[in-house]
Design a protein around this motif. Structure first.
Motif, PDB file in Angstrom:
ATOM      1  N   SER A  21      22.862  41.432 105.785  1.00  0.00           N
ATOM      2  CA  SER A  21      23.325  40.752 104.595  1.00  0.00           C
ATOM      3  C   SER A  21      22.402  40.983 103.405  1.00  0.00           C
ATOM      4  O   SER A  21      22.860  41.079 102.273  1.00  0.00           O
TER       5      SER A  21
ATOM      6  N   LEU B 249      18.664  45.179 104.013  1.00  0.00           N
ATOM      7  CA  LEU B 249      17.307  45.620 104.308  1.00  0.00           C
ATOM      8  C   LEU B 249      17.291  46.756 105.321  1.00  0.00           C
ATOM      9  O   LEU B 249      18.216  46.918 106.101  1.00  0.00           O
TER      10      LEU B 249
ATOM     11  N   LEU C 292      19.152  51.065 111.179  1.00  0.00           N
ATOM     12  CA  LEU C 292      18.624  50.010 110.291  1.00  0.00           C
ATOM     13  C   LEU C 292      17.394  49.323 110.886  1.00  0.00           C
ATOM     14  O   LEU C 292      16.377  49.179 110.200  1.00  0.00           O
TER      15      LEU C 292
HETATM   16  N1  TRP Z   1      24.436  43.790 102.324  1.00  0.00           N
HETATM   17  C1  TRP Z   1      25.750  44.305 102.283  1.00  0.00           C
HETATM   18  C2  TRP Z   1      26.720  43.275 102.826  1.00  0.00           C
HETATM   19  O1  TRP Z   1      26.347  42.165 103.070  1.00  0.00           O
HETATM   20  C3  TRP Z   1      25.894  45.588 103.037  1.00  0.00           C
HETATM   21  C4  TRP Z   1      24.905  46.613 102.650  1.00  0.00           C
HETATM   22  C5  TRP Z   1      24.831  47.254 101.465  1.00  0.00           C
HETATM   23  C6  TRP Z   1      23.807  47.054 103.419  1.00  0.00           C
HETATM   24  N2  TRP Z   1      23.763  48.085 101.460  1.00  0.00           N
HETATM   25  C7  TRP Z   1      23.111  47.994 102.646  1.00  0.00           C
HETATM   26  C8  TRP Z   1      23.354  46.728 104.671  1.00  0.00           C
HETATM   27  C9  TRP Z   1      21.963  48.589 103.109  1.00  0.00           C
HETATM   28  C10 TRP Z   1      22.207  47.339 105.136  1.00  0.00           C
HETATM   29  C11 TRP Z   1      21.505  48.243 104.364  1.00  0.00           C
HETATM   30  O2  TRP Z   1      27.872  43.560 102.995  1.00  0.00           O
END
Ligand code: TRP
Length: 436
Positions: free
Chosen positions: A216, A219, A377
């Motif tokens: 979310s 990261l 990730l």
């Molecule tokens: N944070 C985004 C979401 O909540 C998804 C996202 C965008 C993401 N860029 C990212 C997740 C980079 C991990 C890494 O939908």
């Protein structure tokens, strides 16, 4: 000279835009629904404000200290094999954006289906996502919008558009929340949301909350390094990071307050999982007075949320290629975007024509999801936190106060998070993820 945000709130806006996405509106409510409601939410909030906040600041500090995109940031702060973790980030963008854009395309398709009034028909979702031509078309439109914004640059593309889109999103979300909370029977959903049952908390709950927190906040793949590199050094870092975490969790909670009470008010199942948004909600809208317009607004909001995130994914790749090979932004963003569009095609077909094509027992869509969420990730996040905590600490800690100078008292607590707690917890997410 490197581009910088136009305004003092530039980083907050862009980073919050990246963070707020499908993860908050589509994933968070069903995760809360499946994992016992309030207890999950409390654990999630505790994690996001401690660990998430620390890792976010670690990325942001690396970016601002080096004024470079991820690979070069690692190289200029230390070198050796460390830039590999920046490379992992760039690679991860190539894995996430294709399927993220396919889901972005579904949300676009659902704006249209809600206007037509067919979104709630039985089997509509299954029929829609298995229609290859249609899903590829919407995926193409979504990707084209993403490329359009990124190709216009840091200030005139990302910062300008995210400001407009994020404002629109908040207005739509508050409007929807008010509408839903006025429904008779909404109290049951609110109760589910706010009365924690800690007896339901298991290792799985914590695990789910932890990986949701990372996803979310965007990261682990250098989005925040890249966005941090467009910051100037005048402000202390923590305030901006706190804003991003605050906005991200506020949107998640508000989205939960739209979706769960609505589901309860009509006696539907909050544990419907990923289909909660696309199958359960259209049913809710169909039953509610004025539901058609609210259905359209809901999917518009979802598209907007997805778009401000997808641009951050494309920006990581674009900034990397620009910095590393002195390429110019326009052809780079278009080229990278087209490549990711192509990679998205098998993802789009994973629910139809290519449903039977599997690798390691997964469709292309599931494979991309698994590879990014469970392996790449966490690996990237572990590299970043370990690097900040152990390798680049003395340089990075100088960033906290920026030009004001000095080191705040809580810096050692932050170091403990980056050096020990975060890497260990991430290792745990990875092993659990791969084993489970
Ligand atoms: N944070 C985004 C979401 O909540 C998804 C996202 C965008 C993401 N860029 C990212 C997740 C980079 C991990 C890494 O939908």
């Amino acid at each position: 000279m490197r581009a910088h945000w136009r305004t003092r709130t530039g980083f907050i806006i862009a980073a919050a835009g990246s963070a707020v996405g499908l993860g908050n509106i589509w994933r968070f409510p069903y995760m809360a629904g499946e994992n016992g409601g309030a207890a999950f939410i409390l654990i999630y909030l505790a994690l996001i404000f401690t660990l998430g906040f620390s890792v976010l600041m670690a990325e942001q500090a690396m970016g601002r200290a080096s004024q470079h995109s991820p690979v070069r940031a690692f190289r200029s702060l230390k070198g050796g094999f460390w830039p590999v973790f920046g490379m992992i980030g760039v690679l991860t963008a190539f894995v996430i954006l294709p399927f993220y854009s396919v889901v972005g395309g579904w949300t676009l398709g659902y704006i249209w289906k809600s206007i037509e009034g067919v979104a709630r028909e039985k089997g509509a979702f299954g029929a829609f996502i298995s229609d290859g031509g249609l899903t590829i078309l919407f995926h193409a439109i979504f990707m084209a919008m993403t490329i359009w914004i990124v190709h216009s640059g840091v200030r005139n593309g990302i910062e300008k558009w995210t400001r407009v889109l994020l404002t629109l999103l908040l207005v739509l979300l508050i409007l929807l929340a008010i509408r839903v909370l006025l429904l008779p029977g909404a109290e049951k959903g609110i109760e589910f949301f706010f009365s924690p049952d800690f007896s339901k908390v298991t290792e799985d709950t914590i695990h789910a909350a932890l990986s949701q927190a990372f996803f979310s906040l965007s990261l682990g793949m250098g989005v925040m390094i890249t966005y941090g590199s467009y910051m100037s050094r005048e402000k202390p870092l923590a305030g901006d990071a706190a804003w991003v975490v605050g906005l991200d969790s506020m949107v998640a909670i508000l989205a939960g307050l739209v979706i769960l009470p609505a589901v309860f008010a009509f006696g539907l199942d909050p544990k419907a999982g990923p289909s909660l948004t696309f199958i359960t909600l259209p049913e809710v809208f169909a039953q509610m007075p004025g539901g058609k317009i609210f259905g359209v607004l809901f999917f518009l909001m979802l598209t907007v949320a997805a778009l401000t995130s997808s641009i951050s994914l494309l920006e990581v790749v674009t900034a990397h290629l620009e910095d590393e090979y002195q390429l110019s932004r326009v052809p780079t963003s278009i080229g990278a975007g087209l490549l990711m569009f192509l990679l998205g095609i098998p993802c789009a077909l994973s629910f139809g024509a290519m449903a039977d094509v599997t690798l390691f027992g997964m469709t292309f869509f599931d494979l991309m999801d698994y590879l990014s969420g469970k392996i790449l990730l966490p690996l990237g996040a572990m590299g970043i936190t370990f690097f900040v905590g152990w390798v680049a600490w003395s340089r990075v800690v100088q960033e906290l106060n920026g030009e004001q100078g000095g080191i705040p008292g809580w810096a050692s607590l932050w170091r403990l998070m980056c050096a020990v707690i975060a890497p260990l917890l991430i290792l745990w997410i990875m092993f659990e993820g791969i084993a489970g």
